[in-house]
Design a protein around this motif. Structure first.
Motif, short mmCIF file in Angstrom:
data_model
loop_
_atom_site.label_atom_id
_atom_site.label_comp_id
_atom_site.label_asym_id
_atom_site.label_seq_id
_atom_site.Cartn_x
_atom_site.Cartn_y
_atom_site.Cartn_z
N ILE A 47 -8.60 -11.81 -0.98
CA ILE A 47 -7.17 -11.86 -0.29
C ILE A 47 -7.32 -11.07 1.16
N PRO A 48 -7.07 -11.42 2.08
CA PRO A 48 -7.09 -10.30 3.32
C PRO A 48 -6.24 -9.36 3.31
N HIS A 49 -6.59 -8.38 3.66
CA HIS A 49 -5.51 -7.05 3.58
C HIS A 49 -6.10 -6.08 4.49
N ARG A 50 -5.25 -4.90 4.82
CA ARG A 50 -5.76 -3.93 5.77
C ARG A 50 -5.12 -2.46 5.17
N LYS A 51 -5.70 -1.68 5.40
CA LYS A 51 -5.43 -0.33 4.90
C LYS A 51 -4.54 0.45 5.87
N LEU A 52 -3.34 1.04 5.17
CA LEU A 52 -2.71 1.90 5.91
C LEU A 52 -3.06 3.28 6.05
N SER A 53 -2.47 4.04 6.81
CA SER A 53 -2.72 5.51 6.89
C SER A 53 -1.57 6.35 6.63
N VAL A 58 -1.65 -3.42 2.86
CA VAL A 58 -0.86 -4.58 3.00
C VAL A 58 -1.67 -5.52 2.91
N ALA A 59 -1.32 -6.77 2.34
CA ALA A 59 -2.27 -8.04 1.90
C ALA A 59 -1.39 -9.26 2.31
N GLU A 60 -2.09 -10.42 2.76
CA GLU A 60 -1.19 -11.53 3.01
C GLU A 60 -2.11 -12.71 2.56
N ARG A 128 3.39 -11.94 1.20
CA ARG A 128 2.99 -10.46 1.79
C ARG A 128 3.08 -9.52 0.48
N LEU A 129 1.87 -8.71 0.10
CA LEU A 129 1.88 -7.94 -0.73
C LEU A 129 1.69 -6.72 -0.30
N ILE A 130 2.44 -5.64 -0.77
CA ILE A 130 2.71 -4.20 -0.30
C ILE A 130 2.62 -3.36 -1.31
N PHE A 131 1.12 -2.69 -1.10
CA PHE A 131 1.07 -1.43 -2.28
C PHE A 131 1.24 -0.28 -1.41
N GLN A 132 2.40 0.18 -1.93
CA GLN A 132 3.20 1.40 -1.00
C GLN A 132 2.91 2.76 -1.40
#
Length: 380
Positions: A47-53, A58-60, A128-132
């Motif tokens: 799954i494509p995703h990006r790291k937050l700071s 957040v993945a899509e 959208r997958l949000i790991f908060q």
């Protein structure tokens, strides 16, 4: 189609994830290793995703056909509590524990991610997958939003485990479900003196005690008895020695409410009480007030859809509103949303050093996340 059986097939996978998260808790807004672990799991799935700071992911999952985007959220942070469960996978971090069950939340959403990735070609829209990060301090949702995590989202769904409900149950309703949460600090300055000569001092402890007692009539005498308001003074620090009259007191506490009018009224009324006590007891007093989180209010149309989804994968339980707060409310300001509870069947409450949710709750969480996403996109 019900996702319950598919979620059951992932039980072993989710249990292993949950136990890893439970053993390695991290502080709010410092969930760097947790972030790296989640990213590794998403990489493995594809799954494509990006790291937050500084932390968060957040993945899509893009569907096979165009359509709307539904977001699913799980929180990541632990609490500064020394674990006393005695579990073989108890926390290895001194003074930190997943006492709120966010380990269950993350493992359940990763399970759902796996299911939804397998079904992606049949989806008419995106998930959208949000790991908060930072839910416990009310900063994480804002960080996600500031970094574009909610851009393009049409609907948002979240859940929290509830130990008072048995595993296999889901609860939700239209309207306010989780309260607004505020933080306040009141600093009182008097004049220290000898305990034997109070006439030479101005007692900050007495003023603080009066203030604690006079805040409560805001609940019992200034709002309707049909409305809900909680004012709790959780800390009162005053004095340095048994025979010295205190020259300074500090009170800290929280305010919980559902109604926006009451939410706005309380700090104004509290300032009035603080000023009155200061005059009456000859002290100086300063109120600091921070509106940490808004109330979570479930939007009717989307909530009805979620309730139907819940009926496909769990027993739907009646559940009243909670005075617990959630910064998930920040997402609800941007698009229709719903926040539900699911049973984690534990005799100890959330934030207890003995809390350990039933791992059967992972099946419910996984199935519910996937079911809501698919039903919201109107496919499969």
């Amino acid at each position: 189609m019900s996702y319950l059986d598919k979620a059951k097939a992932l039980e072993e996978y989710m249990v292993s994830l949950r136990r890893h998260f439970h053993q390695h808790p991290e502080k709010s807004m410092e969930e760097r290793e947790t972030t790296a672990f989640i990213m590794a799991q998403l990489n493995e799935i594809g799954i494509p995703h990006r790291k937050l700071s500084p932390s968060g992911v957040v993945a899509e999952i893009a569907g096979g056909r165009p359509g709307k985007t539904v977001a699913l959220r799980a929180d990541m942070d632990a609490l500064t509590i020394q674990e006393e469960t005695g579990l073989p996978f108890a926390s290895e971090a001194e003074g930190l524990m997943h006492a709120c069950g966010h380990d269950l939340h993350m493992a359940g959403l990763l399970g759902a991610a796996k299911l939804l990735w397998q079904e992606r070609q049949n989806l008419g829209g995106n998930v959208r997958l949000i790991f908060q990060p930072g839910e416990e301090v009310g900063k994480g949702a804002k960080a996600v939003i500031e970094q574009g995590g909610m851009e393009g989202v049409d609907m948002v769904f979240g859940m929290h485990n509830m130990p008072s409900l048995p595993a296999g149950t889901v609860a939700g309703s239209v309207g306010p479900v989780f309260s607004a949460a505020d933080y306040f600090k009141i600093t009182i300055r008097g004049k220290a003196g000898h305990g034997a000569t109070p006439e030479d001092a101005v007692d900050a402890t007495v003023a603080a005690s009066a203030l604690v007692m006079n805040l409560q009539p805001l609940v019992s005498r200034e709002i309707s008895s049909l409305e809900s308001l909680v004012i709790t003074v959780g800390q009162l620090h005053s004095g340095t020695r048994f025979n010295i009259i205190s020259g300074e007191s500090v009170l800290e506490g929280t305010v919980r409410s559902f109604d926006p009018t009451i939410h706005d009224m309380v700090p104004v009324a509290m300032e009035r009480v603080v000023e009155g006590i200061a005059r009456a007891y000859r002290v100086e007093a300063k109120l600091e007030y921070d509106k940490v989180a808004k109330a979570c209010v479930n939007e009717e149309g989307f909530t009805d859809l979620c309730l139907k989804s819940a009926g496909k994968v769990a027993q739907v339980a009646p559940e009243g509103r909670q005075m617990i707060a959630e910064d998930f409310s920040e997402y609800m300001q941007l698009c229709p949303g719903a926040f539900f509870l699911y049973g984690s069947g534990c005799e100890y409450p959330l934030h207890s050093d003995h809390f350990a949710g039933d791992e059967q709750a992972l099946i419910t969480a996984c199935a519910m996340y996937a079911q809501v996403a698919v039903d919201a996109l109107g496919q499969i």
